[in-house]
Design a protein around this motif. Structure first.
Motif, mmCIF file in Angstrom:
data_model
loop_
_atom_site.group_PDB
_atom_site.id
_atom_site.type_symbol
_atom_site.label_atom_id
_atom_site.label_comp_id
_atom_site.label_asym_id
_atom_site.label_seq_id
_atom_site.Cartn_x
_atom_site.Cartn_y
_atom_site.Cartn_z
ATOM 1 N N MET A 1 0.463 -1.265 -0.125
ATOM 2 C CA MET A 1 0.083 0.249 -0.107
ATOM 3 C C MET A 1 0.641 1.263 -0.199
ATOM 4 N N ILE A 2 -0.086 2.641 -0.334
ATOM 5 C CA ILE A 2 1.451 3.031 -0.655
ATOM 6 C C ILE A 2 0.518 4.180 0.128
ATOM 7 N N LYS A 3 1.763 5.181 1.413
ATOM 8 C CA LYS A 3 0.594 5.912 2.220
ATOM 9 C C LYS A 3 2.413 6.471 1.737
ATOM 10 N N PHE A 4 1.347 7.980 2.957
ATOM 11 C CA PHE A 4 2.226 8.876 2.788
ATOM 12 C C PHE A 4 2.814 10.017 4.263
ATOM 13 N N LEU A 5 3.401 10.737 4.207
ATOM 14 C CA LEU A 5 4.343 11.234 5.538
ATOM 15 C C LEU A 5 3.718 12.432 5.478
ATOM 16 N N ILE A 6 3.448 13.283 6.576
ATOM 17 C CA ILE A 6 4.212 14.818 6.511
ATOM 18 C C ILE A 6 4.738 15.029 8.380
ATOM 19 N N ASP A 13 -2.859 18.173 12.073
ATOM 20 C CA ASP A 13 -2.318 17.781 12.922
ATOM 21 C C ASP A 13 -2.770 16.341 13.384
ATOM 22 N N ALA A 14 -2.136 15.789 14.370
ATOM 23 C CA ALA A 14 -1.711 14.232 14.369
ATOM 24 C C ALA A 14 -3.588 13.827 14.230
ATOM 25 N N LYS A 15 -4.634 14.587 15.177
ATOM 26 C CA LYS A 15 -5.439 13.933 14.546
ATOM 27 C C LYS A 15 -6.439 13.937 13.331
ATOM 28 N N LYS A 19 -7.613 10.258 10.598
ATOM 29 C CA LYS A 19 -8.055 10.112 10.074
ATOM 30 C C LYS A 19 -7.773 9.672 8.724
ATOM 31 N N LYS A 20 -7.330 10.612 8.146
ATOM 32 C CA LYS A 20 -6.634 10.671 6.861
ATOM 33 C C LYS A 20 -5.735 9.697 6.481
ATOM 34 N N GLY A 129 -1.649 13.993 -4.202
ATOM 35 C CA GLY A 129 -0.914 12.935 -4.072
ATOM 36 C C GLY A 129 -1.585 11.432 -3.618
ATOM 37 N N MET A 130 -1.758 12.123 -2.086
ATOM 38 C CA MET A 130 -3.152 10.718 -2.084
ATOM 39 C C MET A 130 -4.059 10.541 -3.737
ATOM 40 N N LYS A 131 -4.807 11.888 -4.045
ATOM 41 C CA LYS A 131 -6.053 11.778 -4.847
ATOM 42 C C LYS A 131 -5.182 10.663 -5.979
ATOM 43 N N LEU A 132 -3.870 10.846 -6.725
ATOM 44 C CA LEU A 132 -2.961 10.685 -7.477
ATOM 45 C C LEU A 132 -2.918 8.512 -6.937
ATOM 46 N N ARG A 133 -3.046 8.570 -6.242
ATOM 47 C CA ARG A 133 -2.857 7.034 -5.552
ATOM 48 C C ARG A 133 -4.341 6.443 -5.607
#
Length: 278
Positions: A1-6, A13-15, A19-20, A129-133
């Protein structure tokens, strides 16, 4: 699975990140003898009030490699793919910490993008990026697209003073110049190299508003992407700004408050815009 980190310079914020389904690294904020993580547990308004009550300027501390490594090891164990979209390397050593952590994890499916930007501009990139995924793009396609578009995500902001940027080491004394004089309202942007650039030093609030509007009028905005109006503490300046934008035919998607990580360096009273160029 492709995940993202920021990290928290994105003003998620963390919540919101949880959620995303986004991995999240908070940046440490220090005000005098008080230290806290910029994860949403301290409200943005509370942070700005703390800075106004303290005689000491706030400071930030970049995440350690270990904070990234803990997440990278979990991603490696789960055999996921991770795209990290991080605060401009010209403003912080966060990219360096993540790069070191990747070498320690010894896992190729971690992609580190130096956003060359900050605050909600990073959100624009992460959300796209999430939209493209979700559209079925490969990680290589996602990273290439984000690398190509990141230079088109623009930030223009009027600050109340340049003193925070100077004290935080983001501007030299020469660059900060006369920005500390009360009536001078500096107009800043981020360059394509991810550095802070002072576009104008306007005398008074009205001239500053006219100058930022004039700058935006020279831009061609891609309305397929969100247009965010941004502010630090107090919405009055932002409301005048948004009213002027609306008269120009530019409708903002949302009004967003800048959090402690970036607020440390811009101070209260700031307002501006984030958009993507055509």
């Amino acid at each position: 699975m492709i995940k993202f980190l920021i990290e928290s310079s994105s003003d998620y914020d963390a919540k919101e990140a949880e959620k995303k389904g986004i991995e999240y690294v908070p940046i440490t904020i220090m005000i005098g003898d008080r230290t806290f993580l910029d994860d949403g547990s301290t409200s943005k308004d509370t942070f700005y009030k703390m800075t106004q009550e303290s005689e000491e300027f706030p400071k930030t501390a970049q995440p350690s490699p270990q904070e990234f490594l803990d997440i990278f090891e979990k991603v490696k164990k789960d055999k996921d793919v991770l795209v990290c979209i991080l605060l401009s390397s010209a403003l912080s050593g966060t990219v360096q910490s993540a790069t070191l952590a990747k070498s320690m994890a010894a896992y190729d499916d971690i992609y580190i993008i130096d956003s060359l930007t900050a605050t909600y501009a990073i959100q624009v990139l992460a959300d796209y990026g999430m939209k493209l995924r979700d559209e079925g793009k490969s990680v290589e396609e996602i990273v290439e697209t984000l690398e190509n578009i990141k230079g088109k995500v623009k930030i223009y902001a009027v600050l109340d003073t340049l003193e925070n940027l100077y004290r935080g080491g983001r501007l030299s004394k020469l660059e900060a110049g006369i920005g500390s004089i009360a009536k001078i309202k500096p107009l800043i942007t981020l360059t394509r190299e991810g550095k802070i650039s002072v576009k104008a030093k306007s005398i008074g609030k009205k001239k500053a508003l006219n100058d930022i509007i004039k700058l935006i009028q020279s831009e061609e905005i891609d309305k397929d992407f969100p247009i965010y109006s941004i502010y630090s503490l107090g919405t009055e300046n932002n409301e005048d700004f948004v009213r002027n934008l609306s008269e120009m035919g530019i409708e903002c998607t949302d009004r967003m408050q800048i959090g402690p990580t970036i607020g440390t360096h811009i101070g209260a009273g700031a307002y501006g815009i984030i958009f993507v160029q055509k």
